[in-house]
Design an enzyme around this catalytic site. Sequence first.
Site, PDB file in Angstrom:
ATOM      1  N   CYS A 153      32.688 -27.651  -0.899  1.00  0.00           N
ATOM      2  CA  CYS A 153      31.523 -28.510  -1.109  1.00  0.00           C
ATOM      3  C   CYS A 153      32.010 -29.942  -1.346  1.00  0.00           C
ATOM      4  O   CYS A 153      32.498 -30.268  -2.432  1.00  0.00           O
ATOM      5  CB  CYS A 153      30.687 -28.029  -2.292  1.00  0.00           C
ATOM      6  SG  CYS A 153      29.261 -29.107  -2.603  1.00  0.00           S
ATOM      7  N   CYS A 203      30.383 -31.868  -4.324  1.00  0.00           N
ATOM      8  CA  CYS A 203      30.847 -31.386  -5.626  1.00  0.00           C
ATOM      9  C   CYS A 203      32.310 -31.763  -5.864  1.00  0.00           C
ATOM     10  O   CYS A 203      32.679 -32.145  -6.979  1.00  0.00           O
ATOM     11  CB  CYS A 203      30.646 -29.880  -5.742  1.00  0.00           C
ATOM     12  SG  CYS A 203      28.896 -29.389  -5.773  1.00  0.00           S
TER      13      CYS A 203
END
Length: 184
Positions: free
Chosen positions: A131, A134
């Site tokens: 991700c 993130c």
Amino acid sequence: MSIDNLKSALPGYAKDLKLNLGNVLRAPGLSEQQVWGAALASAIASRNPKVTTAIEAEARRKLSGNALNAAKTAAAVMAMNNVYYRFLSLTSNEEYAKMPANLRMNAIAQPGVDRLDFELYSLAVSVINACRKCVDSHEQQVLKGGASKEMVQATVRIASVVHAIAVTLEAEESLGEGETRAAA
């Protein structure tokens, strides 16, 4: 299963993983809590029961109850967040990014360990789950929290080796079952 048993379970072609595991678990610059919390969160994110069991057994000897729980919490919350925020980075429709996530993430506010440690655990899981949003967010928080780039790299190295071991053991199990079925 212990860490030594985990290493022994690896096939000969994965010798580098055996050697790397020992090295990354002695990461200079990271505290024992940071190393083992990142290793446990990475093992959980890698979804291999043998790896998770072996690393959790060793982590129990190295971590306080709060730190053990924080590593598990990071793995759980990041499993949710990484999917949601990865979706936002994958879709070309920017309207979704303007909408509230409406996902509970209270554990991030009070993880039970030093904020830097929790962010390192979250970074490790986010790298495994690929991700980008993130990873960027947790890397920024870690650096703002006083970590060096070497600490970030050490955490990512832990995640990469733990994940590679999980993938290798899963493949070996699948291949072994396939050979048994083919012989029958």
